[in-house]
Scaffold this motif. Structure first.
Motif, PDB file in Angstrom:
ATOM      1  N   GLU A  14       0.886  -1.248   0.084  1.00 14.98           N
ATOM      2  CA  GLU A  14      -0.082  -0.260  -0.058  1.00 14.98           C
ATOM      3  C   GLU A  14       1.100   1.445  -0.547  1.00 14.98           C
ATOM      4  O   GLU A  14       0.425   2.073  -0.254  1.00 14.98           O
ATOM      5  CB  GLU A  14      -1.128  -0.098   1.741  1.00 14.98           C
ATOM      6  CG  GLU A  14      -1.956  -0.942   0.972  1.00 14.98           C
ATOM      7  CD  GLU A  14      -2.902  -0.980   2.107  1.00 14.98           C
ATOM      8  OE1 GLU A  14      -2.628  -0.284   3.296  1.00 14.98           O
ATOM      9  OE2 GLU A  14      -4.226  -1.143   2.265  1.00 14.98           O
ATOM     10  N   PRO A  17       2.763   3.062  -4.129  1.00 11.48           N
ATOM     11  CA  PRO A  17       2.321   3.520  -5.120  1.00 11.48           C
ATOM     12  C   PRO A  17       2.782   5.581  -4.817  1.00 11.48           C
ATOM     13  O   PRO A  17       3.284   6.446  -5.276  1.00 11.48           O
ATOM     14  CB  PRO A  17       0.910   3.776  -5.203  1.00 11.48           C
ATOM     15  CG  PRO A  17       0.665   2.048  -4.452  1.00 11.48           C
ATOM     16  CD  PRO A  17       2.119   1.931  -3.304  1.00 11.48           C
ATOM     17  N   PHE A 106      -3.887   7.199 -12.444  1.00  9.02           N
ATOM     18  CA  PHE A 106      -4.019   5.686 -11.750  1.00  9.02           C
ATOM     19  C   PHE A 106      -3.418   5.202 -13.201  1.00  9.02           C
ATOM     20  O   PHE A 106      -2.891   4.555 -12.673  1.00  9.02           O
ATOM     21  CB  PHE A 106      -5.844   4.754 -11.847  1.00  9.02           C
ATOM     22  CG  PHE A 106      -6.806   5.105 -11.142  1.00  9.02           C
ATOM     23  CD1 PHE A 106      -6.467   5.033  -9.752  1.00  9.02           C
ATOM     24  CD2 PHE A 106      -7.563   5.465 -11.283  1.00  9.02           C
ATOM     25  CE1 PHE A 106      -6.897   5.012  -8.720  1.00  9.02           C
ATOM     26  CE2 PHE A 106      -9.321   6.034  -9.467  1.00  9.02           C
ATOM     27  CZ  PHE A 106      -8.479   5.654  -9.146  1.00  9.02           C
ATOM     28  N   TYR A 109      -0.070   3.834 -12.428  1.00  6.92           N
ATOM     29  CA  TYR A 109       0.299   2.540 -11.548  1.00  6.92           C
ATOM     30  C   TYR A 109      -0.143   1.968 -12.651  1.00  6.92           C
ATOM     31  O   TYR A 109      -0.420   0.112 -12.374  1.00  6.92           O
ATOM     32  CB  TYR A 109      -0.379   2.361 -10.464  1.00  6.92           C
ATOM     33  CG  TYR A 109      -0.025   3.840  -9.501  1.00  6.92           C
ATOM     34  CD1 TYR A 109       1.132   3.627  -9.188  1.00  6.92           C
ATOM     35  CD2 TYR A 109      -0.617   4.556  -9.406  1.00  6.92           C
ATOM     36  CE1 TYR A 109       1.141   4.728  -8.260  1.00  6.92           C
ATOM     37  CE2 TYR A 109      -0.348   6.137  -8.852  1.00  6.92           C
ATOM     38  CZ  TYR A 109       0.402   6.037  -7.865  1.00  6.92           C
ATOM     39  OH  TYR A 109       0.692   7.002  -7.306  1.00  6.92           O
ATOM     40  N   PHE A 111      -3.139   0.721 -14.437  1.00  5.21           N
ATOM     41  CA  PHE A 111      -4.150   1.216 -14.362  1.00  5.21           C
ATOM     42  C   PHE A 111      -4.735   1.530 -15.851  1.00  5.21           C
ATOM     43  O   PHE A 111      -4.783   2.760 -15.771  1.00  5.21           O
ATOM     44  CB  PHE A 111      -5.152   1.383 -13.289  1.00  5.21           C
ATOM     45  CG  PHE A 111      -4.902   0.475 -11.926  1.00  5.21           C
ATOM     46  CD1 PHE A 111      -4.595  -0.939 -12.563  1.00  5.21           C
ATOM     47  CD2 PHE A 111      -3.857   1.273 -11.696  1.00  5.21           C
ATOM     48  CE1 PHE A 111      -4.423  -1.524 -11.596  1.00  5.21           C
ATOM     49  CE2 PHE A 111      -3.497   0.404  -9.855  1.00  5.21           C
ATOM     50  CZ  PHE A 111      -3.616  -1.253  -9.694  1.00  5.21           C
ATOM     51  N   TRP A 176     -13.344  -3.611  -7.128  1.00  4.66           N
ATOM     52  CA  TRP A 176     -12.997  -2.916  -5.475  1.00  4.66           C
ATOM     53  C   TRP A 176     -14.502  -2.029  -5.567  1.00  4.66           C
ATOM     54  O   TRP A 176     -14.654  -1.694  -6.900  1.00  4.66           O
ATOM     55  CB  TRP A 176     -12.308  -1.594  -6.170  1.00  4.66           C
ATOM     56  CG  TRP A 176     -11.414  -0.663  -5.235  1.00  4.66           C
ATOM     57  CD1 TRP A 176     -11.384  -0.886  -4.043  1.00  4.66           C
ATOM     58  CD2 TRP A 176     -11.136   0.143  -5.661  1.00  4.66           C
ATOM     59  NE1 TRP A 176     -10.845   0.235  -3.861  1.00  4.66           N
ATOM     60  CE2 TRP A 176     -10.855   0.782  -4.225  1.00  4.66           C
ATOM     61  CE3 TRP A 176     -10.954   0.919  -7.294  1.00  4.66           C
ATOM     62  CZ2 TRP A 176      -9.809   2.417  -4.883  1.00  4.66           C
ATOM     63  CZ3 TRP A 176      -9.942   2.259  -7.090  1.00  4.66           C
ATOM     64  CH2 TRP A 176      -9.789   2.610  -6.015  1.00  4.66           C
ATOM     65  N   LYS A 192     -12.121  -5.615  -2.888  1.00  2.10           N
ATOM     66  CA  LYS A 192     -11.491  -5.011  -2.001  1.00  2.10           C
ATOM     67  C   LYS A 192     -13.042  -4.150  -1.071  1.00  2.10           C
ATOM     68  O   LYS A 192     -13.502  -3.047  -1.834  1.00  2.10           O
ATOM     69  CB  LYS A 192     -10.140  -4.169  -2.073  1.00  2.10           C
ATOM     70  CG  LYS A 192      -9.935  -3.576  -0.733  1.00  2.10           C
ATOM     71  CD  LYS A 192      -8.584  -2.714  -0.586  1.00  2.10           C
ATOM     72  CE  LYS A 192      -7.546  -1.956  -0.631  1.00  2.10           C
ATOM     73  NZ  LYS A 192      -8.465  -1.851   1.213  1.00  2.10           N
TER      74      LYS A 192
ATOM     75  N   ASN B 195      -4.474   7.518  -0.547  1.00  6.17           N
ATOM     76  CA  ASN B 195      -4.182   7.552  -2.195  1.00  6.17           C
ATOM     77  C   ASN B 195      -5.161   6.826  -3.154  1.00  6.17           C
ATOM     78  O   ASN B 195      -4.818   5.271  -2.297  1.00  6.17           O
ATOM     79  CB  ASN B 195      -2.812   6.889  -1.717  1.00  6.17           C
ATOM     80  CG  ASN B 195      -1.827   6.919  -3.077  1.00  6.17           C
ATOM     81  OD1 ASN B 195      -2.550   6.652  -4.244  1.00  6.17           O
ATOM     82  ND2 ASN B 195      -0.459   7.467  -3.955  1.00  6.17           N
ATOM     83  N   MET B 196      -5.748   6.615  -3.616  1.00  2.00           N
ATOM     84  CA  MET B 196      -6.658   5.645  -4.361  1.00  2.00           C
ATOM     85  C   MET B 196      -5.663   4.469  -4.467  1.00  2.00           C
ATOM     86  O   MET B 196      -6.524   3.216  -4.956  1.00  2.00           O
ATOM     87  CB  MET B 196      -8.137   6.606  -5.079  1.00  2.00           C
ATOM     88  CG  MET B 196      -8.319   7.771  -4.381  1.00  2.00           C
ATOM     89  SD  MET B 196      -9.404   7.316  -2.906  1.00  2.00           S
ATOM     90  CE  MET B 196     -11.112   6.343  -4.425  1.00  2.00           C
ATOM     91  N   ALA B 197      -4.724   4.974  -5.737  1.00  3.95           N
ATOM     92  CA  ALA B 197      -4.201   4.133  -6.384  1.00  3.95           C
ATOM     93  C   ALA B 197      -3.808   2.985  -5.657  1.00  3.95           C
ATOM     94  O   ALA B 197      -3.427   1.621  -6.467  1.00  3.95           O
ATOM     95  CB  ALA B 197      -3.061   5.169  -7.306  1.00  3.95           C
ATOM     96  N   SER B 198      -3.551   3.269  -4.041  1.00  4.72           N
ATOM     97  CA  SER B 198      -2.856   2.151  -2.634  1.00  4.72           C
ATOM     98  C   SER B 198      -4.080   1.245  -3.560  1.00  4.72           C
ATOM     99  O   SER B 198      -3.506  -0.527  -3.268  1.00  4.72           O
ATOM    100  CB  SER B 198      -2.566   2.848  -1.961  1.00  4.72           C
ATOM    101  OG  SER B 198      -1.330   3.663  -2.122  1.00  4.72           O
ATOM    102  N   SER B 199      -5.119   1.167  -3.068  1.00  8.89           N
ATOM    103  CA  SER B 199      -6.203   0.217  -2.647  1.00  8.89           C
ATOM    104  C   SER B 199      -5.718  -1.025  -4.132  1.00  8.89           C
ATOM    105  O   SER B 199      -5.761  -1.734  -4.097  1.00  8.89           O
ATOM    106  CB  SER B 199      -6.937   0.926  -2.379  1.00  8.89           C
ATOM    107  OG  SER B 199      -7.678   1.292  -1.305  1.00  8.89           O
ATOM    108  N   LEU B 200      -6.291   0.123  -5.644  1.00 14.12           N
ATOM    109  CA  LEU B 200      -6.575  -0.680  -6.575  1.00 14.12           C
ATOM    110  C   LEU B 200      -4.812  -1.325  -6.865  1.00 14.12           C
ATOM    111  O   LEU B 200      -4.765  -2.251  -7.215  1.00 14.12           O
ATOM    112  CB  LEU B 200      -5.922   0.838  -7.569  1.00 14.12           C
ATOM    113  CG  LEU B 200      -7.212   0.559  -8.204  1.00 14.12           C
ATOM    114  CD1 LEU B 200      -7.170   1.280  -9.863  1.00 14.12           C
ATOM    115  CD2 LEU B 200      -8.328  -0.569  -8.456  1.00 14.12           C
ATOM    116  N   ALA B 201      -3.521  -0.765  -6.214  1.00 13.89           N
ATOM    117  CA  ALA B 201      -2.274  -1.707  -6.727  1.00 13.89           C
ATOM    118  C   ALA B 201      -2.358  -2.940  -5.745  1.00 13.89           C
ATOM    119  O   ALA B 201      -2.184  -4.057  -6.584  1.00 13.89           O
ATOM    120  CB  ALA B 201      -0.805  -0.384  -6.033  1.00 13.89           C
TER     121      ALA B 201
END
Lengths: 210, 210
Positions: A14, A17, A106, A109, A111, A176, A192, B195-201
């Protein structure tokens, strides 16, 4: 060299990023080498934590010098799978769904938030960034053609389970979920749950303790 | 009876809104007593975890019966401070800011997202739920008149630090930051970075491990 993903705990993952984004904001002349101490200072995190986290993805830096900037960025991108594009769709094109569809952070990363789908025909159309909103009956064909792996659920609470069932039926492997509903799903699908109120609750509890 | 907030760890606190929301979705005839086992099943969580969490806020339930529903709801609401209204403003009325302004799920936890503020005069106006967007120069007077405690930052990355400084200057005590910028702030202000990207990651790393 590809690291073993199993070695990186979720709590560390987590934070990756955050490190990667920070490195990318540095200017070119800061960029040949960087120490974990400098990263910790820049991010306001503990130095021990940063050193341990980075050791898991990139080994230890050189004493007194730190990491090669480019090598560290490469390892972080590798650990996060940034170079493997993952296709994502949104179910529910209300305000939150549209916010995600227009959010471009996103991409770095790996996405690709490709499109959104909604039951309401009046919400269909195109955003200013060119991303499209389709009616929900187009979802299955789209997911199959584009090999969509992740679905984001931003529908009202009462529709979340059916959105989940539909996404799973379309071959999506991870969800998500932004609705407060706890979804029932088979064990081969990762879910998630994101409860936005939980974050605010923690903040306000900290305020009240003071 | 007011519990001691210091006793509830942050990880548990984050789950309390989930329990409370679940209890409120139950129908009236399920509602006199409820066991931690039933809550765990309903939410797809581990029974041991649920029992430990609830014990921290409401003591142990009666053997074979569980908790009195109303007593458990009262304790959860008390622990979360749901009855103490906390006023919140948003800085940045883009898509995400507007999504929060129209999101009504925060109310049940005691948060009143009162208004949003933006530098762009064209974004000012009123949403369909009656919530207003003002220009940023109105922020200070509003925060002082309404005793605003929490600010949500949903501005682009380059403007986040100045939004933070402005909110702190307006007397806000906690900030929920949705920009990827790490904010510099004094220690008397609480900041939660999202950090929204952390969840997706994390989701996508789990997909790739399989």
């Amino acid at each position: 060299m590809r690291m073993n993903k199993n070695k990186v705990p979720k709590s560390v993952l987590e934070r990756l990023p955050i490190y990667l984004h920070y490195l990318k904001t540095l200017s070119a002349d800061e960029c040949k080498t960087i120490s974990s101490a400098n990263i910790a200072r820049g991010l306001g995190l503990g130095e021990v934590q940063v050193r341990k986290d980075l050791a898991l993805v990139c080994g230890t830096g050189k004493p007194k010098i730190g990491y090669s900037y480019q090598n560290l960025v490469d390892h972080l991108e590798d650990a996060l799978g940034c170079k493997m594009k993952i296709n994502v769709v949104i179910v529910g094109a209300g305000k939150l769904g549209k916010a995600f569809l227009s959010y471009d952070c996103f991409t770095e990363y790996g996405f690709d938030i490709m499109a959104a789908f909604d039951i309401d025909e009046e919400r269909t159309g195109e955003l200013s960034n060119g991303k499209k909103i389709f009616t929900i009956d187009k979802l299955k064909e789209f997911c199959q053609n584009e090999n969509v792996k992740i679905g984001i659920i931003t529908v009202p609470e009462g529709s979340a389970q059916s959105a989940c069932d539909l996404l799973v039926n379309c071959g999506v492997k991870a969800i998500w979920n932004f609705s407060p509903t706890r979804l029932v799903h088979t064990s081969d699908v990762k879910v998630k749950n994101e409860n936005m109120a939980s974050s605010l609750a923690v903040l306000s509890a900290e305020l009240r303790v003071k």
